[in-house]
Every structure is written in C-alpha cells, then in structure tokens.
Scaffold this motif. Sequence first.
Motif, mmCIF file in Angstrom:
data_model
loop_
_atom_site.group_PDB
_atom_site.id
_atom_site.type_symbol
_atom_site.label_atom_id
_atom_site.label_comp_id
_atom_site.label_asym_id
_atom_site.label_seq_id
_atom_site.Cartn_x
_atom_site.Cartn_y
_atom_site.Cartn_z
ATOM 1 N N PHE A 86 0.703 -1.308 0.079
ATOM 2 C CA PHE A 86 -0.132 0.024 0.018
ATOM 3 C C PHE A 86 0.750 1.271 0.068
ATOM 4 N N SER A 87 0.518 2.445 -0.539
ATOM 5 C CA SER A 87 0.929 3.449 -0.205
ATOM 6 C C SER A 87 0.048 4.613 -0.286
ATOM 7 N N LEU A 88 -0.249 5.067 1.229
ATOM 8 C CA LEU A 88 -1.363 5.991 1.360
ATOM 9 C C LEU A 88 -1.087 7.420 0.976
ATOM 10 N N PRO A 89 -2.061 8.335 0.279
ATOM 11 C CA PRO A 89 -1.874 9.540 0.077
ATOM 12 C C PRO A 89 -1.815 10.424 1.434
ATOM 13 N N LEU A 90 -0.859 11.322 1.426
ATOM 14 C CA LEU A 90 -0.499 12.321 2.276
ATOM 15 C C LEU A 90 -1.569 13.373 2.558
ATOM 16 N N PRO A 91 -2.137 13.622 3.731
ATOM 17 C CA PRO A 91 -2.895 14.938 3.925
ATOM 18 C C PRO A 91 -2.206 16.039 3.469
ATOM 19 N N GLU A 92 -3.222 17.196 3.137
ATOM 20 C CA GLU A 92 -2.646 18.499 2.572
ATOM 21 C C GLU A 92 -1.876 19.085 3.859
ATOM 22 N N ALA A 93 -0.897 19.909 3.690
ATOM 23 C CA ALA A 93 -0.365 20.887 4.756
ATOM 24 C C ALA A 93 -1.310 21.692 5.394
ATOM 25 N N ILE A 94 -0.993 22.033 6.787
ATOM 26 C CA ILE A 94 -1.886 22.613 7.663
ATOM 27 C C ILE A 94 -1.324 23.889 7.830
ATOM 28 N N PRO A 95 -1.914 25.055 7.649
ATOM 29 C CA PRO A 95 -1.392 26.512 7.696
ATOM 30 C C PRO A 95 -1.132 26.756 9.063
#
Length: 353
Positions: free
Chosen positions: A77-86
């Motif tokens: 598996f290779s899970l997508p990373l969440p977006e950066a948090i400001p």
Amino acid sequence: MSAPVPVFDGHNDFLLRLLRDPEAREATWLSDTGKGQLDLPRMRAGGFAGGFFAVYIPSPVAHDDPDFDAIMRNPPFSLPLPEAIPFEDALPVAMKMVGHLMWMEREGSLKICRSVAEIRAAMADGKIAAILHFEGAEPIGPDLDALHVWHAMGLRSLGPVWSRPTAFGHGVPFAYPSSPDTGDGLTEAGKRLVAECNRLKIMIDLSHLNEKGFDDVAALSDAPLVATHSNVHALCPSSRNLTDRQLAMIRESDGMVGLNYALGFLREDGKGEPFEGFEPMLRHLDYLIETLGEGRVGLGSDFDGAQIPPDLGDAAGLPRLIDAMRAHGYGEALIEKLAHGNWLAALERTWGT
C-alpha cells in the motif's frame, strides 16, 4: 511483589485523546476508563514514569476518506498524504493541547520537565515526567517567532514534520514496501529551524522525516541524531522505518532510537494485524542494540497513536514486555538502560543538563 521497572517513553499521543473529548478530560486522565492505552492509573500500574507528550495537529477528515486501517492490513500500500496545515490553523489547536498538558501539571500528578535534573526529580517524587514535544512543526511559522514562545512554555523536542509536508520539510508517506527516500529535503525555513533548535537546545526528532530531510538534519545539526519512535527497515521495509545507513549515522552522532510498538512497523510483512507474544519487538531491539550499541536504544511506544501488540495491550502491560526481555536473555543492567537510562543520557547529551 516488586515495583515495576520505571519506563521513560519516547512518544505518546495522549494529548490527542484529550483534544477529541475535552469534556471527559478529568476521567480520561485520572481514571482507568478502559479506553485508549494511557491514563494515570495504568501508567502507575505499569511503571510508566514519563516520556515525550506529543502535540499533533490532526488533519481534517472527509466523509469519503478510505478506511486507512483496512488498507494497512493488506500490503502493499501507499497512502496519500494529507494536505499541509497552515500555521494560522495549527496555532489554536496546539494551544488547546498544551493547555491540557498544563492542566495535568496543575492537577498535581505530572511535571512538565525542561531538564534532565527535573525529570529525575519528578520520577523520584512519583510524578509523571513529561517532555513537551511537537510532532510536526505546523504551530511554528517560518519566521520562527512562535518557536521562542513555545520554548518559553516548555517545548524541548520537536519533529519538523508528521509525514505531511510543512513549511520546514517533507515526511514519508505510510507505504509498504517503500524506501524512506520519498521526496525533497528541508526547506530553507527548515534549515533555519534546525539551527535555532540547536541554539535553544531543543531536541530534533527524525521520526516521520524523509531520507533527504534526515540527511539535511545530519549535515546541519550539532546535536545527537534522534528518532523517538522508529524501527528497523531491514526487518520491516516500511517507509517509516530506518535504513542501515541512517542507523549508522545515528550511531556516529551518539544519538538514540526509541522502539515503536505499532504492529505494521514491527511485522516483516508490514501488516497492521495483531501477533502473539513479543518476538517481533525483541527482534527489532536485538538489531538496534547490535547496530547502535546498548547505550543508544530505548522505547518509543506511540501509545494512543497506534495499534500495538495485544499481549502488551496498554501502559499497564509494560511489565510483560520487561519480563519478555528477561526471558530473551537481557540482563537487568541492559533492561534499565532500555527502559529509561538511555533516554535520560541522550537528553543530557542534547540539552546539556
């Protein structure tokens, strides 16, 4: 019955539990509710004497997000990373979490420690010795002004990233099998962050950082290289585990690795599924001890942040892990080092006191 061996632990996510249910804060901390893996009664029962209490800013959860736990039970598996948090979004969340830790201190059973002398004193007094740690530097802006505010509040350890990108660098995705060589290194702000952490004597945690970022920290930092909750890539080729080359660099810097209890970082097949006994944990400990030496290995549970072996279960089960070490042939002097001595020594090498 003899008292349990004191354990000083490299990583926990208890503050995240309090963030998610602040109305139940008192019961969550002071009572054995049977939920999670940490609370004061179970810490005392298991000999959990202190450790790094992480401030982690959770990513927003969408209704159509996949079942990541199910995916991680079925490699590859290779899970997508969440977006950066400001920074502006992370700051108030971090303030709430640090507020919870300060409430725990005011309650009287925990001490936020800024030196090894304070850790030793808290342990001697029967208080939980807590290090304020940031798992991901989102609550710090690129100008680093907030770093000085948090340091004044007790921050003494931080990881530049928790897997998702920050203004400072890039983390590894959750992937198996995978190398940790997954992207770019530190940003210019990240390089300034390392220098300022060195100046302030804030420990830099390499767990979750990708390989190029790891190399940048190693080239820039004058402190020991530390991974608070990571395992051995040669035994479990997860992106989150450390390669032999990285382990050699940690050894050469007189650094430290804390064993992560997460199932998927222990099992050779990378499955996030339970196993009986402690053999995978001991296999990783053996490898770390052989590679780093007896003085550079400790425990980094990831309590309240990971699924862990059921025969350990929670903090109250730590004596079972210690007994497994004895049965495996570890002597009492080595067990004392692994349980707490090596962490205190590594902090002395980093903080100076």
